[in-house]
Write a protein that holds these residues in place. Structure first.
Motif, PDB file in Angstrom:
ATOM      1  N   PRO A   7       0.869  -1.145  -0.155  1.00  0.00           N
ATOM      2  CA  PRO A   7      -0.029   0.080  -0.156  1.00  0.00           C
ATOM      3  C   PRO A   7       0.934   1.339   0.063  1.00  0.00           C
ATOM      4  O   PRO A   7       2.143   1.212   0.409  1.00  0.00           O
ATOM      5  CB  PRO A   7      -0.742   0.088   1.457  1.00  0.00           C
ATOM      6  CG  PRO A   7       0.005  -1.138   2.261  1.00  0.00           C
ATOM      7  CD  PRO A   7       0.819  -1.977   1.317  1.00  0.00           C
ATOM      8  N   THR A   8       0.271   2.332  -0.336  1.00  0.00           N
ATOM      9  CA  THR A   8       0.951   3.749  -0.388  1.00  0.00           C
ATOM     10  C   THR A   8       0.436   4.613   0.696  1.00  0.00           C
ATOM     11  O   THR A   8       1.096   5.479   1.349  1.00  0.00           O
ATOM     12  CB  THR A   8       0.924   4.327  -1.658  1.00  0.00           C
ATOM     13  OG1 THR A   8      -0.581   4.726  -1.925  1.00  0.00           O
ATOM     14  CG2 THR A   8       1.612   3.801  -2.814  1.00  0.00           C
ATOM     15  N   VAL A   9      -0.699   3.942   1.267  1.00  0.00           N
ATOM     16  CA  VAL A   9      -1.399   4.872   2.512  1.00  0.00           C
ATOM     17  C   VAL A   9      -1.426   3.779   3.869  1.00  0.00           C
ATOM     18  O   VAL A   9      -1.796   2.653   3.333  1.00  0.00           O
ATOM     19  CB  VAL A   9      -2.711   5.060   2.144  1.00  0.00           C
ATOM     20  CG1 VAL A   9      -3.569   5.973   3.252  1.00  0.00           C
ATOM     21  CG2 VAL A   9      -2.702   6.335   0.913  1.00  0.00           C
ATOM     22  N   LEU A  10      -0.841   4.252   4.931  1.00  0.00           N
ATOM     23  CA  LEU A  10      -0.945   3.303   5.892  1.00  0.00           C
ATOM     24  C   LEU A  10      -1.685   4.181   7.152  1.00  0.00           C
ATOM     25  O   LEU A  10      -1.483   5.423   7.059  1.00  0.00           O
ATOM     26  CB  LEU A  10       0.580   2.898   6.337  1.00  0.00           C
ATOM     27  CG  LEU A  10       1.299   2.042   5.270  1.00  0.00           C
ATOM     28  CD1 LEU A  10       2.949   2.090   5.674  1.00  0.00           C
ATOM     29  CD2 LEU A  10       0.682   0.680   5.341  1.00  0.00           C
ATOM     30  N   ASP A 280      -2.368  -2.341  -3.206  1.00  0.00           N
ATOM     31  CA  ASP A 280      -1.384  -2.732  -3.458  1.00  0.00           C
ATOM     32  C   ASP A 280      -0.923  -1.573  -4.819  1.00  0.00           C
ATOM     33  O   ASP A 280      -0.233  -1.686  -5.653  1.00  0.00           O
ATOM     34  CB  ASP A 280      -1.664  -3.725  -4.374  1.00  0.00           C
ATOM     35  CG  ASP A 280      -2.640  -3.673  -5.384  1.00  0.00           C
ATOM     36  OD1 ASP A 280      -3.360  -2.640  -5.259  1.00  0.00           O
ATOM     37  OD2 ASP A 280      -3.039  -4.554  -6.225  1.00  0.00           O
ATOM     38  N   LEU A 281      -1.366  -0.110  -4.272  1.00  0.00           N
ATOM     39  CA  LEU A 281      -0.839   0.843  -5.148  1.00  0.00           C
ATOM     40  C   LEU A 281       0.731   1.282  -5.339  1.00  0.00           C
ATOM     41  O   LEU A 281       1.136   1.482  -6.531  1.00  0.00           O
ATOM     42  CB  LEU A 281      -1.310   2.237  -4.640  1.00  0.00           C
ATOM     43  CG  LEU A 281      -1.296   3.459  -5.621  1.00  0.00           C
ATOM     44  CD1 LEU A 281      -2.118   3.216  -7.111  1.00  0.00           C
ATOM     45  CD2 LEU A 281      -1.986   4.501  -4.975  1.00  0.00           C
ATOM     46  N   GLY A 282       1.354   0.421  -4.436  1.00  0.00           N
ATOM     47  CA  GLY A 282       3.108   0.572  -4.581  1.00  0.00           C
ATOM     48  C   GLY A 282       3.251  -0.339  -5.722  1.00  0.00           C
ATOM     49  O   GLY A 282       4.282   0.000  -6.356  1.00  0.00           O
ATOM     50  N   ASN A 283       2.670  -1.598  -5.746  1.00  0.00           N
ATOM     51  CA  ASN A 283       2.964  -2.532  -6.732  1.00  0.00           C
ATOM     52  C   ASN A 283       2.466  -1.968  -8.122  1.00  0.00           C
ATOM     53  O   ASN A 283       3.182  -2.256  -9.007  1.00  0.00           O
ATOM     54  CB  ASN A 283       2.280  -3.913  -6.426  1.00  0.00           C
ATOM     55  CG  ASN A 283       2.560  -4.508  -4.991  1.00  0.00           C
ATOM     56  OD1 ASN A 283       1.711  -4.193  -4.152  1.00  0.00           O
ATOM     57  ND2 ASN A 283       3.310  -5.311  -5.031  1.00  0.00           N
ATOM     58  N   ILE A 284       1.357  -1.207  -7.966  1.00  0.00           N
ATOM     59  CA  ILE A 284       0.818  -0.678  -9.277  1.00  0.00           C
ATOM     60  C   ILE A 284       1.891   0.242  -9.968  1.00  0.00           C
ATOM     61  O   ILE A 284       2.014   0.333 -11.115  1.00  0.00           O
ATOM     62  CB  ILE A 284      -0.486  -0.067  -9.199  1.00  0.00           C
ATOM     63  CG1 ILE A 284      -1.714  -1.379  -8.890  1.00  0.00           C
ATOM     64  CG2 ILE A 284      -1.110   0.783 -10.350  1.00  0.00           C
ATOM     65  CD1 ILE A 284      -2.844  -0.998  -8.368  1.00  0.00           C
ATOM     66  N   LYS A 285       2.378   0.867  -8.928  1.00  0.00           N
ATOM     67  CA  LYS A 285       3.300   2.229  -9.484  1.00  0.00           C
ATOM     68  C   LYS A 285       4.551   1.187 -10.122  1.00  0.00           C
ATOM     69  O   LYS A 285       5.114   1.854 -11.219  1.00  0.00           O
ATOM     70  CB  LYS A 285       3.853   2.851  -7.964  1.00  0.00           C
ATOM     71  CG  LYS A 285       2.805   3.852  -7.821  1.00  0.00           C
ATOM     72  CD  LYS A 285       3.188   4.429  -6.356  1.00  0.00           C
ATOM     73  CE  LYS A 285       4.522   5.024  -6.249  1.00  0.00           C
ATOM     74  NZ  LYS A 285       4.884   5.682  -4.904  1.00  0.00           N
ATOM     75  N   LEU A 315      -1.632  10.735  -2.324  1.00  0.00           N
ATOM     76  CA  LEU A 315      -1.905   9.269  -2.221  1.00  0.00           C
ATOM     77  C   LEU A 315      -0.810   8.259  -2.881  1.00  0.00           C
ATOM     78  O   LEU A 315      -0.626   7.301  -2.310  1.00  0.00           O
ATOM     79  CB  LEU A 315      -3.330   9.087  -2.781  1.00  0.00           C
ATOM     80  CG  LEU A 315      -4.570   9.702  -2.126  1.00  0.00           C
ATOM     81  CD1 LEU A 315      -5.662   9.749  -2.904  1.00  0.00           C
ATOM     82  CD2 LEU A 315      -4.843   9.093  -0.821  1.00  0.00           C
ATOM     83  N   LEU A 316      -0.236   8.822  -4.000  1.00  0.00           N
ATOM     84  CA  LEU A 316       0.947   7.914  -4.458  1.00  0.00           C
ATOM     85  C   LEU A 316       2.095   7.950  -3.770  1.00  0.00           C
ATOM     86  O   LEU A 316       2.798   7.141  -3.886  1.00  0.00           O
ATOM     87  CB  LEU A 316       1.188   8.653  -5.974  1.00  0.00           C
ATOM     88  CG  LEU A 316      -0.027   8.228  -6.926  1.00  0.00           C
ATOM     89  CD1 LEU A 316       0.427   8.983  -8.225  1.00  0.00           C
ATOM     90  CD2 LEU A 316      -0.127   7.075  -7.332  1.00  0.00           C
ATOM     91  N   GLY A 317       2.140   8.574  -2.912  1.00  0.00           N
ATOM     92  CA  GLY A 317       3.472   8.728  -1.865  1.00  0.00           C
ATOM     93  C   GLY A 317       4.750   9.228  -2.775  1.00  0.00           C
ATOM     94  O   GLY A 317       5.407   8.656  -2.472  1.00  0.00           O
ATOM     95  N   GLY A 318       4.623  10.400  -3.630  1.00  0.00           N
ATOM     96  CA  GLY A 318       5.682  10.808  -4.434  1.00  0.00           C
ATOM     97  C   GLY A 318       6.171   9.655  -5.272  1.00  0.00           C
ATOM     98  O   GLY A 318       5.471   8.630  -5.521  1.00  0.00           O
TER      99      GLY A 318
END
Length: 319
Positions: A7-10, A280-285, A315-318
């Protein structure tokens, strides 16, 4: 494809609900709105924390936080913030309803939401939808779709998929043969066989079936579906196949298409970034950058502007 969801948001550490609620009230009280404060707080809290903020705001001020946000914000920025404030299942139900109400149906949204869910997730959506709209999801969906596409979605919505992790190697060979017999091996296509197997088997079982299919036919299941299916049914089956193999790749591709060419599909952009931010937005990035040789952050930044851009980028976390 097994992957470790990133995730990008915790949940915020040292979460101070009193401070957050006071800062949000101050950001909207009086003349003007402090959009930066709203973004800084709400994009950096988990949905569970946002729900607590909403409840505490009502107790503290006797005001509905979502109503206040709606009165202070506008446009696509408002869309992002309100999406963040809804429970995830409520947000997806609203998106499904929006896709089916009025003239025409947005089949692409139905596919994205319904064809990517486990049975457990689907059961929550079905229950929430009926509570929100006093109408069964399957009934509304059946009135807006038709043919084999409607039958496939009906199977998915009614929850016939085997429990997650259910795997049978011998049965995988049988079902791969059944798919081959229903498509490549005959004149015409038996869509019902494809529907039944793709809607009933667990994602882990489908992965095995697709491997067996390639061994059997020399073609990938994607090639078979492309050759045998068309229209919305093709899109729905491909969504299932892509999510079986790699959910991040499926969503990265959807995001690219939402921003490709003239104009931006902001509804899809918001929905995927918000709904996957705690999954899983981190994986999507990572997948987006691998597939398109640019970061998702840079793509979003170039397609959006103002507070809308700042909220999505947060939300994307940079990069």
């Amino acid at each position: 494809m097994d992957y470790n969801p990133m995730p990008t948001v915790l949940p915020a550490e040292n979460f101070d609900i009193e401070t957050d609620v006071g800062a949000l009230r101050a950001a909207m009280k009086g003349f003007g709105t402090d959009e930066k404060a709203i973004i800084d707080i709400l994009t950096a809290r988990s949905n569970g924390q946002r729900q607590k903020i909403k409840e505490h705001f009502l107790r503290e001020y006797g005001r509905d936080l979502i109503d206040d946000l709606k009165s202070e914000l506008e446009g696509r920025f408002e869309g992002v913030i309100i999406a963040l404030m809804l429970r995830p299942v409520e947000y997806l139900c609203k998106q499904l309803h929006k896709a089916m109400e009025g003239a025409g149906t947005n089949e692409s949204t139905l596919v994205e939401i319904l064809c990517t869910k486990s049975n457990e997730e689907m059961a929550h959506i079905v229950s929430c939808y009926e509570n929100m709209y006093d109408r069964p999801l399957v009934e509304h969906m059946c009135s807006e779709t038709s043919g084999h596409f409607r039958r496939l979605l009906t199977l998915i919505v009614t929850g016939v998929r085997d429990p997650a992790g259910t795997v049978d190697a011998e049965k995988a060979k049988e079902l791969a043969q059944a798919l081959y017999n229903a498509g490549e091996a005959k004149l015409g296509t038996d869509e019902e066989v494809f529907n039944r197997i793709l809607a009933h088997s667990s994602f882990a079982q489908l992965r095995l079936i697709f491997e067996e299919y390639k061994q059997l036919s020399g073609q990938t299941i994607e090639q078979a579906i492309k050759h045998e299916m068309s229209g919305e049914l093709h899109d729905a089956m491909m969504a299932i196949v892509e999510c079986v193999q790699s959910p991040p790749t499926f969503f990265a591709t959807r995001l690219f298409k939402a921003m490709d060419g003239m104009g931006t599909d902001d509804t899809t952009l918001i929905r995927i970034i918000v709904s996957r931010s705690e999954i899983d937005l981190g994986n999507i990035k990572q997948e987006f950058e691998r597939l398109y040789d640019r970061t998702l952050y840079s793509a979003v930044k170039s397609e959006t502007s103002g507070d809308y851009k700042r909220a999505l980028c947060a939300l994307l976390g940079g990069c």
